[in-house]
Design an enzyme around this catalytic site. Structure first.
Site, PDB file in Angstrom:
ATOM      1  N   ASP A  31     -16.009 -18.252  27.973  1.00 17.85           N
ATOM      2  CA  ASP A  31     -17.389 -17.787  28.060  1.00 17.85           C
ATOM      3  C   ASP A  31     -18.325 -18.926  27.633  1.00 17.85           C
ATOM      4  O   ASP A  31     -18.047 -19.655  26.688  1.00 17.85           O
ATOM      5  CB  ASP A  31     -17.592 -16.558  27.157  1.00 17.85           C
ATOM      6  CG  ASP A  31     -18.866 -15.803  27.489  1.00 17.85           C
ATOM      7  OD1 ASP A  31     -18.772 -14.678  28.005  1.00 17.85           O
ATOM      8  OD2 ASP A  31     -19.965 -16.343  27.243  1.00 17.85           O
ATOM      9  N   ASN A  86     -18.040  -4.536  30.249  1.00 17.45           N
ATOM     10  CA  ASN A  86     -19.342  -3.887  30.277  1.00 17.45           C
ATOM     11  C   ASN A  86     -19.628  -3.513  31.728  1.00 17.45           C
ATOM     12  O   ASN A  86     -19.478  -4.351  32.612  1.00 17.45           O
ATOM     13  CB  ASN A  86     -20.425  -4.833  29.741  1.00 17.45           C
ATOM     14  CG  ASN A  86     -20.156  -5.261  28.311  1.00 17.45           C
ATOM     15  OD1 ASN A  86     -19.658  -4.475  27.510  1.00 17.45           O
ATOM     16  ND2 ASN A  86     -20.459  -6.497  27.990  1.00 17.45           N
ATOM     17  N   GLY A  92     -24.394  -2.814  29.285  1.00 13.51           N
ATOM     18  CA  GLY A  92     -24.711  -4.179  28.850  1.00 13.51           C
ATOM     19  C   GLY A  92     -24.222  -5.256  29.799  1.00 13.51           C
ATOM     20  O   GLY A  92     -24.141  -6.426  29.409  1.00 13.51           O
ATOM     21  N   GLN A  93     -23.907  -4.883  31.043  1.00 16.02           N
ATOM     22  CA  GLN A  93     -23.405  -5.870  32.007  1.00 16.02           C
ATOM     23  C   GLN A  93     -24.551  -6.752  32.492  1.00 16.02           C
ATOM     24  O   GLN A  93     -25.595  -6.249  32.921  1.00 16.02           O
ATOM     25  CB  GLN A  93     -22.757  -5.162  33.203  1.00 16.02           C
ATOM     26  CG  GLN A  93     -22.108  -6.138  34.178  1.00 16.02           C
ATOM     27  CD  GLN A  93     -21.371  -5.423  35.316  1.00 16.02           C
ATOM     28  OE1 GLN A  93     -21.469  -4.208  35.480  1.00 16.02           O
ATOM     29  NE2 GLN A  93     -20.643  -6.195  36.107  1.00 16.02           N
ATOM     30  N   HIS A  99     -15.553  -8.332  35.034  1.00 13.67           N
ATOM     31  CA  HIS A  99     -14.901  -9.269  34.115  1.00 13.67           C
ATOM     32  C   HIS A  99     -14.485  -8.546  32.845  1.00 13.67           C
ATOM     33  O   HIS A  99     -15.176  -7.644  32.376  1.00 13.67           O
ATOM     34  CB  HIS A  99     -15.816 -10.453  33.774  1.00 13.67           C
ATOM     35  CG  HIS A  99     -17.195 -10.075  33.350  1.00 13.67           C
ATOM     36  ND1 HIS A  99     -18.163  -9.683  34.241  1.00 13.67           N
ATOM     37  CD2 HIS A  99     -17.770 -10.012  32.117  1.00 13.67           C
ATOM     38  CE1 HIS A  99     -19.280  -9.411  33.590  1.00 13.67           C
ATOM     39  NE2 HIS A  99     -19.067  -9.578  32.292  1.00 13.67           N
ATOM     40  N   LEU A 100     -13.363  -8.964  32.310  1.00 11.80           N
ATOM     41  CA  LEU A 100     -12.914  -8.514  30.999  1.00 11.80           C
ATOM     42  C   LEU A 100     -13.243  -9.613  30.003  1.00 11.80           C
ATOM     43  O   LEU A 100     -12.984 -10.787  30.276  1.00 11.80           O
ATOM     44  CB  LEU A 100     -11.397  -8.264  30.992  1.00 11.80           C
ATOM     45  CG  LEU A 100     -10.819  -7.297  32.021  1.00 11.80           C
ATOM     46  CD1 LEU A 100      -9.323  -7.124  31.773  1.00 11.80           C
ATOM     47  CD2 LEU A 100     -11.523  -5.953  31.981  1.00 11.80           C
ATOM     48  N   HIS A 101     -13.813  -9.228  28.872  1.00  8.57           N
ATOM     49  CA  HIS A 101     -13.989 -10.172  27.767  1.00  8.57           C
ATOM     50  C   HIS A 101     -12.731 -10.073  26.906  1.00  8.57           C
ATOM     51  O   HIS A 101     -12.360  -8.970  26.478  1.00  8.57           O
ATOM     52  CB  HIS A 101     -15.180  -9.781  26.895  1.00  8.57           C
ATOM     53  CG  HIS A 101     -16.517  -9.823  27.578  1.00  8.57           C
ATOM     54  ND1 HIS A 101     -17.414 -10.852  27.399  1.00  8.57           N
ATOM     55  CD2 HIS A 101     -17.124  -8.943  28.412  1.00  8.57           C
ATOM     56  CE1 HIS A 101     -18.522 -10.604  28.098  1.00  8.57           C
ATOM     57  NE2 HIS A 101     -18.370  -9.451  28.715  1.00  8.57           N
TER      58      HIS A 101
HETATM   59  P1  5GP Z   1     -21.609  -9.314  30.517  1.00  9.01           P
HETATM   60  O1  5GP Z   1     -22.882  -9.357  29.716  1.00  9.01           O
HETATM   61  O2  5GP Z   1     -21.916  -9.135  31.994  1.00  9.01           O
HETATM   62  O3  5GP Z   1     -20.593  -8.351  30.034  1.00  9.01           O
HETATM   63  O4  5GP Z   1     -20.935 -10.722  30.327  1.00  9.01           O
HETATM   64  C1  5GP Z   1     -21.305 -11.859  31.038  1.00  9.01           C
HETATM   65  C2  5GP Z   1     -20.807 -13.029  30.265  1.00  9.01           C
HETATM   66  O5  5GP Z   1     -20.838 -14.171  31.119  1.00  9.01           O
HETATM   67  C3  5GP Z   1     -21.661 -13.383  29.045  1.00  9.01           C
HETATM   68  O6  5GP Z   1     -20.851 -13.324  27.876  1.00  9.01           O
HETATM   69  C4  5GP Z   1     -22.152 -14.800  29.334  1.00  9.01           C
HETATM   70  O7  5GP Z   1     -22.177 -15.619  28.190  1.00  9.01           O
HETATM   71  C5  5GP Z   1     -21.174 -15.296  30.374  1.00  9.01           C
HETATM   72  N1  5GP Z   1     -21.708 -16.250  31.324  1.00  9.01           N
HETATM   73  C6  5GP Z   1     -22.886 -16.165  31.999  1.00  9.01           C
HETATM   74  N2  5GP Z   1     -23.022 -17.202  32.832  1.00  9.01           N
HETATM   75  C7  5GP Z   1     -21.910 -17.969  32.684  1.00  9.01           C
HETATM   76  C8  5GP Z   1     -21.474 -19.186  33.287  1.00  9.01           C
HETATM   77  O8  5GP Z   1     -22.131 -19.792  34.133  1.00  9.01           O
HETATM   78  N3  5GP Z   1     -20.276 -19.663  32.885  1.00  9.01           N
HETATM   79  C9  5GP Z   1     -19.503 -19.027  31.945  1.00  9.01           C
HETATM   80  N4  5GP Z   1     -18.335 -19.601  31.624  1.00  9.01           N
HETATM   81  N5  5GP Z   1     -19.891 -17.883  31.366  1.00  9.01           N
HETATM   82  C10 5GP Z   1     -21.078 -17.363  31.720  1.00  9.01           C
END
Ligand code: 5GP
Ligand code: ZN
Length: 113
Positions: A31, A86, A92-93, A99-101
Site C-alpha cells: 500500500d 472495504n 470506506g472504499q 482489494h483485500l488489505h
Molecule cells: P480502500 O480505501 O479503497 O479500501 O483502499 C485503497 C488503498 O489503496 C488505500 O489504502 C491507499 O493507500 C491505496 N492506494 C491508493 N492509490 C495507490 C497507488 O497508486 N498505489 C498503491 N500501492 N496503493 C494505492
C-alpha cells in the site's frame, strides 16, 4: 481492464508498485500509505469494482489464498494479522477495484473506525 482504474494500471505495469506476490489470478503489492508495518493489497488481476460485484468464487478463493501467502512471506502468519475489504462509500472504499488489505506487524484493535 479499465484504463481509468489505478489498480488495473498496476496490473498492466504502467503504474509502478512494489510487488510482494502474484499468481495467474491475483496480485499483491505494498500500500502507498501503509497503516501498519505490514500493509499489502491483494487484488484480482481482472477488474471487479468491489466485493458487491464479485461473482467468481474461484477467483475470490485465489485472492484470499494469496492474502494468506502474503502473511507467510511478510512473516506475520504466526503473530497474527488482519484481512479486510472495504466495499462502497460507507465501507470506506476509495479505489473501485476489489482489494483485500493485509495488515500486520502491530496489535490490531476492535472495533475498527
Ligand atoms: P480502500 O480505501 O479503497 O479500501 O483502499 C485503497 C488503498 O489503496 C488505500 O489504502 C491507499 O493507500 C491505496 N492506494 C491508493 N492509490 C495507490 C497507488 O497508486 N498505489 C498503491 N500501492 N496503493 C494505492
Ligand atoms: Zn481495475
Amino acid at each position: 481492464m479499465s484504463d481509468t482504474c489505478i489498480f488495473c494500471r498496476i496490473v498492466a505495469g504502467t503504474i509502478p508498485a512494489t510487488i510482494v506476490a502474484s499468481s495467474d489470478t491475483a496480485m499483491a503489492f505494498r500500500d502507498l500509505s501503509p497503516q501498519a508495518p505490514v500493509h499489502v493489497l491483494v487484488i484480482p488481476r481482472r477488474h471487479t469494482a468491489s466485493l458487491a460485484d464479485a461473482v467468481d468464487a474461484a477467483e475470490l478463493g485465489a485472492v484470499l489464498a494469496l492474502a494468506a501467502e502474503v502473511a507467510r512471506i511478510e512473516g506475520v502468519a504466526e503473530s497474527g494479522y488482519r484481512v479486510v475489504t472495504n466495499a462502497g462509500p460507507e465501507g470506506g472504499q476509495t479505489v473501485s477495484h476489489l482489494h483485500l488489505h493485509v495488515l500486520g506487524g502491530r496489535q490490531m484493535h476492535w472495533p475498527p473506525g
